[in-house]
Design an enzyme around this catalytic site. Structure first.
Site, short mmCIF file in Angstrom:
data_model
loop_
_atom_site.label_atom_id
_atom_site.label_comp_id
_atom_site.label_asym_id
_atom_site.label_seq_id
_atom_site.Cartn_x
_atom_site.Cartn_y
_atom_site.Cartn_z
N ARG A 100 -2.06 -19.50 4.23
CA ARG A 100 -2.87 -20.63 3.78
C ARG A 100 -2.00 -21.82 3.36
O ARG A 100 -2.38 -22.95 3.54
CB ARG A 100 -3.72 -20.14 2.60
CG ARG A 100 -4.98 -20.93 2.35
CD ARG A 100 -5.87 -20.20 1.42
NE ARG A 100 -5.15 -19.29 0.52
CZ ARG A 100 -5.73 -18.43 -0.30
NH1 ARG A 100 -7.02 -18.34 -0.34
NH2 ARG A 100 -5.02 -17.65 -1.08
N GLU A 145 5.75 8.86 -11.72
CA GLU A 145 6.48 7.60 -11.88
C GLU A 145 6.76 7.39 -13.35
O GLU A 145 5.90 7.66 -14.20
CB GLU A 145 5.64 6.43 -11.35
CG GLU A 145 5.38 6.52 -9.85
CD GLU A 145 4.54 5.36 -9.36
OE1 GLU A 145 5.04 4.22 -9.36
OE2 GLU A 145 3.38 5.60 -8.99
N ASP A 158 1.19 3.22 6.77
CA ASP A 158 1.44 3.76 5.43
C ASP A 158 2.95 3.93 5.40
O ASP A 158 3.49 4.84 6.01
CB ASP A 158 0.73 5.10 5.25
CG ASP A 158 1.02 5.70 3.87
OD1 ASP A 158 1.91 5.18 3.18
OD2 ASP A 158 0.36 6.70 3.51
N HIS A 159 3.63 3.02 4.70
CA HIS A 159 5.10 2.97 4.81
C HIS A 159 5.74 4.29 4.41
O HIS A 159 6.87 4.57 4.78
CB HIS A 159 5.67 1.82 3.98
CG HIS A 159 5.62 2.07 2.51
ND1 HIS A 159 4.53 1.78 1.74
CD2 HIS A 159 6.53 2.60 1.67
CE1 HIS A 159 4.78 2.12 0.49
NE2 HIS A 159 5.98 2.62 0.41
N LYS A 175 -1.91 -1.01 4.30
CA LYS A 175 -2.81 -0.29 3.42
C LYS A 175 -3.17 -1.18 2.23
O LYS A 175 -2.40 -2.09 1.95
CB LYS A 175 -2.17 1.03 2.99
CG LYS A 175 -1.20 0.96 1.82
CD LYS A 175 -0.71 2.35 1.49
CE LYS A 175 0.23 2.32 0.32
NZ LYS A 175 -0.38 2.22 -0.99
N HIS A 220 -0.38 8.66 0.32
CA HIS A 220 0.93 9.32 0.32
C HIS A 220 0.85 10.83 0.10
O HIS A 220 1.42 11.63 0.83
CB HIS A 220 1.84 8.74 -0.76
CG HIS A 220 2.06 7.27 -0.66
ND1 HIS A 220 1.90 6.58 0.51
CD2 HIS A 220 2.44 6.36 -1.58
CE1 HIS A 220 2.17 5.30 0.30
NE2 HIS A 220 2.50 5.14 -0.96
N LYS A 245 9.42 6.83 5.85
CA LYS A 245 10.59 7.29 5.09
C LYS A 245 11.22 8.49 5.81
O LYS A 245 10.52 9.41 6.23
CB LYS A 245 10.17 7.72 3.67
CG LYS A 245 9.87 6.56 2.74
CD LYS A 245 9.46 7.11 1.38
CE LYS A 245 9.15 6.01 0.39
NZ LYS A 245 10.34 5.36 -0.14
N ASP A 273 -4.22 4.72 -5.15
CA ASP A 273 -2.86 4.19 -5.01
C ASP A 273 -1.93 5.21 -4.37
O ASP A 273 -1.10 4.86 -3.53
CB ASP A 273 -2.33 3.78 -6.39
CG ASP A 273 -1.00 3.06 -6.30
OD1 ASP A 273 -0.85 2.21 -5.40
OD2 ASP A 273 -0.11 3.34 -7.12
N LYS A 276 1.32 7.38 -13.89
CA LYS A 276 2.21 6.31 -14.33
C LYS A 276 2.82 6.69 -15.67
O LYS A 276 2.22 7.41 -16.46
CB LYS A 276 1.42 5.01 -14.50
CG LYS A 276 0.86 4.44 -13.21
CD LYS A 276 1.94 3.77 -12.43
CE LYS A 276 1.35 3.04 -11.22
NZ LYS A 276 2.41 2.66 -10.28
#
Lengths: 498, 331
Positions: free
Chosen positions: A68, A242, A203-204, A174, A266, A208, A261, A349
């Site tokens: 944009r 995490e 989905d990165h 994603k 994952h 991996k 998330d 988290k």
């Protein structure tokens, strides 16, 4: 003069690729929608630079950014240069960097603006002219998810969904959908314009090396396969913990929560790779067929979800938020191989530490002939697959404690990838961008796979949405999670210590 | 990087091996996150006067270090072994895994060469792939060490006579896997030629090649011959082949400077070394010209050597046939 060439079948295969590590990628123009965004600048542009540095990009490669923000080609090139210098895993070579960005184009416009697509069409033709032939087209959607259907429809409307004499592909970031219904709707909208073979849902995590190693471990070692079933496996724990909070992503995270998330994508990807049947080949559809089969065999789980004290104090989080920052699930895979084996998943988290691992606990030996007093005793064998931070495999075994009596305690046989390979793993996005340009969808999620993934978590999301009054179990920041998560584990089982 | 060092004069292979174990034990006691790399043994044999230069080259290989490097320096008049063992590692601030590499430098005398196997063998890490690199002479030690070798690293550009370098490589091929630095210098060119002829409509031109010109540094004729050998073996030229010209050009970097492939109707593709990649120039049947840049950073000679280390763990099935065809071309 003509050469004498025997039976090369040149139209079927390229005889020059044998033995090359880097397979050819056809000349390509990559169009990044959302080119001024965080993902593009932190991940995509540095990944493109590293591919260019290694000589892995197609011999002819062009880059077009769309967003944009009103800015010139030169502004875009300068911003891209700064991002690459800041985020690339290696110090950029100025000549390669200039070569990559020297003719990069930028189109300013909103994603629903027909003029932007008209300009894109003209730019693509101009780049084809420059190359002297049609370039393959990859449209990369690095935008907020609400723009995915808009962009797809506009590409179709502008006739950019296919191109004679060249492949057209679309890469969709994603999250693909917000729940099962929205994923189905998005699939329908995308497949209304593109054929499934043109669609690369990214989905990165699948890019991996560590995740791909899970397949290598299972399908290149005869050691594990005989015990990889309900006869020998007692239970499995998959943890994605995490130690950090939401790191300023309040807008995204409070909308998503732990389940969307990490679990829906994952962790369930890890579960499917861990439990799927061996594919007949490493072909994209053969692998994804097996993943879908096992995902469809997963019984929708029982409900559980927790929040973190302190979460509500994070900047940008509404005071009445009920978004979960911790989720623990018990799943069952209802098929011949895994019937009766519980799979415990947990993510959260601000837990004790950052670790992603899979722990496969085998059943105890049927009879213990040794004395156990004065020792920990014989523990069930465990195969621990650590995805991060220190990728490796550890197998726990019983071993005799030195001394006059036959006392046993567990020891670990360790294997660390970092000590066994001289090469450094590339960034996941480097692999995935290259795969998308080559048209190899093995590490991308297929339409039925994405719906199967949502189908597993959808009942939980629905239950949580309906229950707005139950108290939410709490856990202190820096702990292993709420005590209530222990209730998911039957008998004497415990969550593995983080 | 931090280093733990042990050194001794008039020592023995057993003492060196014990010292390596001691270094690991002591470092692990100080930091449990230390783990020794266990990928590859690299044995290097050089004259004492080249030791510093070779050590520097090994320092510049980038991330592709052998796990344990054993550098034997041959010194005239020496009849005892002096050794230095070094364990290098990055200081680990937390509990993150830290990988340690080991380097052993052994000063030996010429008479030790005949029984070099008894000196080197005790210092190797068992069960790892073992590679030998003899960059300056002493090629005879390969025969002595052969039972413990999996890979030989050589550079067929090292010999002044073109045929000699290729013959030396060919002599090793039946016994061990050969990683030839001259071959690795052709990798980007092979990749780019493969990519250029990958589209099916372009691929058919491979049946109609008329001429190939390879430009190379004067000392890199072996690389040029190997590229010819690769094309000949992959395209299965039998007897008749395109006109081939090898042209020496001045350039700093070893290896190739450019390649031009021509086919019917006056079409050609030229790739030439340029800053930040290769300069591609294509001529169409009507004489129309297109020029563009194929991106890729130069790896430099340090990168080539590092790639040689990495290739020790891979197997390229196309080198042997390319080498045979290159020898035939040079005959």
């Amino acid at each position: 003069m003509s050469t004498t060439v025997e039976d090369l079948h040149l139209t079927d295969e390229n005889p020059l690729v044998e033995g090359l590590e880097r397979l050819p990628v056809r000349p390509t123009v990559l169009v990044i929608f959302g080119a001024t965004g965080d993902l593009a600048h932190r991940k995509l542009l540095p990944a493109l630079y590293n591919l260019a540095h290694e000589g892995a990009l197609p011999e002819r490669f062009e880059l077009v950014g769309i967003a944009r923000r009103g800015q010139s080609d030169d502004d875009f090139r300068q911003d891209a240069r700064e991002s690459i210098e800041r985020f690339s895993r290696r110090k950029p070579d100025p000549d390669v960097l200039s070569g990559l960005l020297g003719d990069a184009r930028y189109i300013s416009g909103t994603f629903d603006d027909d003029n932007a697509y008209g300009q894109l069409d003209r730019t693509l033709h101009e780049l084809d002219e420059k190359a002297g032939h049609r370039l393959n087209r990859v449209f990369y959607m690095s935008t907020a998810p609400e723009f995915f259907p808009v962009i797809v429809a506009k590409l179709g409307g502008a006739g950019l969904d296919e191109c004679q004499d060249a492949a057209t592909r679309v890469v969709i970031e994603k999250p693909f959908g917000y729940d099962l219904d929205s994923a189905r709707r998005l699939n329908a909208e995308v497949l209304d314009v593109f054929d499934e073979s043109q669609v690369f849902r990214i989905d990165h995590y699948l890019g991996k090396e560590t995740v791909q190693n899970l397949m290598a471990l299972r399908f290149s070692n005869a050691l594990f396969e005989p015990v990889w079933n309900r006869n020998f496996v007692d239970y499995v724990q998959i943890t994605a913990a995490e130690d950090l909070g939401i790191e300023g992503r309040a807008g995204y995270y409070d909308h998503a929560g732990a389940l969307r998330d990490l679990v829906q994508n994952h962790m369930l990807q890890l579960l499917s790779l861990l439990t799927m049947e061996p594919p007949s080949s490493f072909d994209a559809n053969r692998v994804r067929d097996e993943k879908v089969k096992v995902l469809e065999a997963i019984v929708p789980p029982e409900v559980g979800g927790k929040t973190v004290p302190g979460y509500l104090e994070e900047e940008g989080i509404p005071s009445d938020s009920r978004t979960e920052t911790y989720a623990a699930l018990r799943l069952h895979v209802s098929n011949w191989r895994w019937s009766g084996v519980p799979f415990y998943l947990r993510t959260g988290k601000r837990l004790t530490r950052r670790v992603t691992e899979i722990v496969v606990t085998l059943k105890p030996v049927p009879h213990v002939a040794f004395q156990t007093h004065g020792s920990i005793g014989i523990q069930p064998n465990q195969v621990i697959l650590t995805v991060q931070p220190d990728e490796g495999v550890s197998v726990s075994l019983g071993a005799k404690i030195p001394g006059p009596t036959m006392r046993i305690r567990p020891v670990h046989m360790e294997f660390h990838y970092g000590t066994s390979f001289v090469s450094e793993s590339p960034e996941a996005y480097e692999r995935l961008i290259l795969d998308a340009m080559r048209g190899d969808a093995t590490l991308f999620t297929r339409n039925d796979e994405i719906e199967a993934l949502w189908g597993i978590v959808d009942p939980i999301l629905t239950a949580w949405q309906q229950d707005t009054s139950s108290p939410i179990p709490q856990y202190p920041s820096g702990s292993a999670g709420p005590e209530e998560a222990g209730a998911l584990l039957e008998g004497s089982r415990r969550w593995r210590r983080l | 990087m931090s280093e733990d060092v042990w050194a001794d004069s008039d020592t023995t292979p057993d003492a060196i091996e014990a010292a390596l174990r001691g270094l690991l034990r002591e470092r692990h006691a100080a930091d449990v996150a230390i783990a020794p790399a266990r990928v590859l043994n690299l044995i290097v044999i050089v004259d004492r006067s080249w030791k510093g230069e070779i050590a520097n080259r090994l320092e510049r290989v980038g991330r592709y270090h052998a796990s344990r490097t054993i550098l034997c320096a041959v010194e005239e008049g020496r009849d005892t072994l002096d050794a230095v063992a070094v364990m290098s590692y990055a200081e680990s601030p937390g509990s993150e895994l830290t990988v340690a590499h080991e380097r052993v430098e052994i000063d030996i005398g010429p008479e030790h060469l005949a029984r070099l196997d008894t000196i080197v063998d005790p210092v190797l890490v068992s069960d790892l792939q073992t590679m030998l690199w003899v960059p300056h002479g002493h090629h005879g030690v390969a025969d002595i060490l052969m039972p413990m070798l999996d890979v030989i690293l050589l550079d067929s550009e090292d010999e002044e006579e073109l045929g000699a370098g290729l013959e030396r490589a060919a002599g090793c091929v039946p016994t061990v896997y050969v990683v030839d630095l001259a071959w690795l210098r052709t990798t980007p060119w092979r990749e780019r030629l493969a990519a250029s002829f990958d589209p099916p409509d372009r691929r058919v031109a491979l049946e109609e090649l008329e001429a190939i010109t390879i430009r190379h540094k004067p000392s890199s004729r072996a690389s040029a011959a190997l590229l010819v050998g690769w094309l000949a073996s992959r395209l299965r030229w039998n007897g008749e082949r395109p006109k081939i010209e090898l042209t020496a050009v001045e350039q700093d970097a070893p290896g190739l400077a450019g390649v031009t492939v021509s086919w019917c109707d006056g079409c050609s593709l030229s790739l030439d070394r340029d800053r930040g990649g290769l300069r591609a120039r294509e001529l169409g049947p009507g004489g129309e010209e297109r020029v563009w840049k194929v991106l890729g950073a130069s790896r430099g000679e340090g990168g080539i050597l590092g790639e040689g280390v990495r290739q020790a763990l891979l197997r390229d099935p196309t080198y042997g046939p390319a080498l045979d065809a290159a020898r035939e071309f040079c005959a």
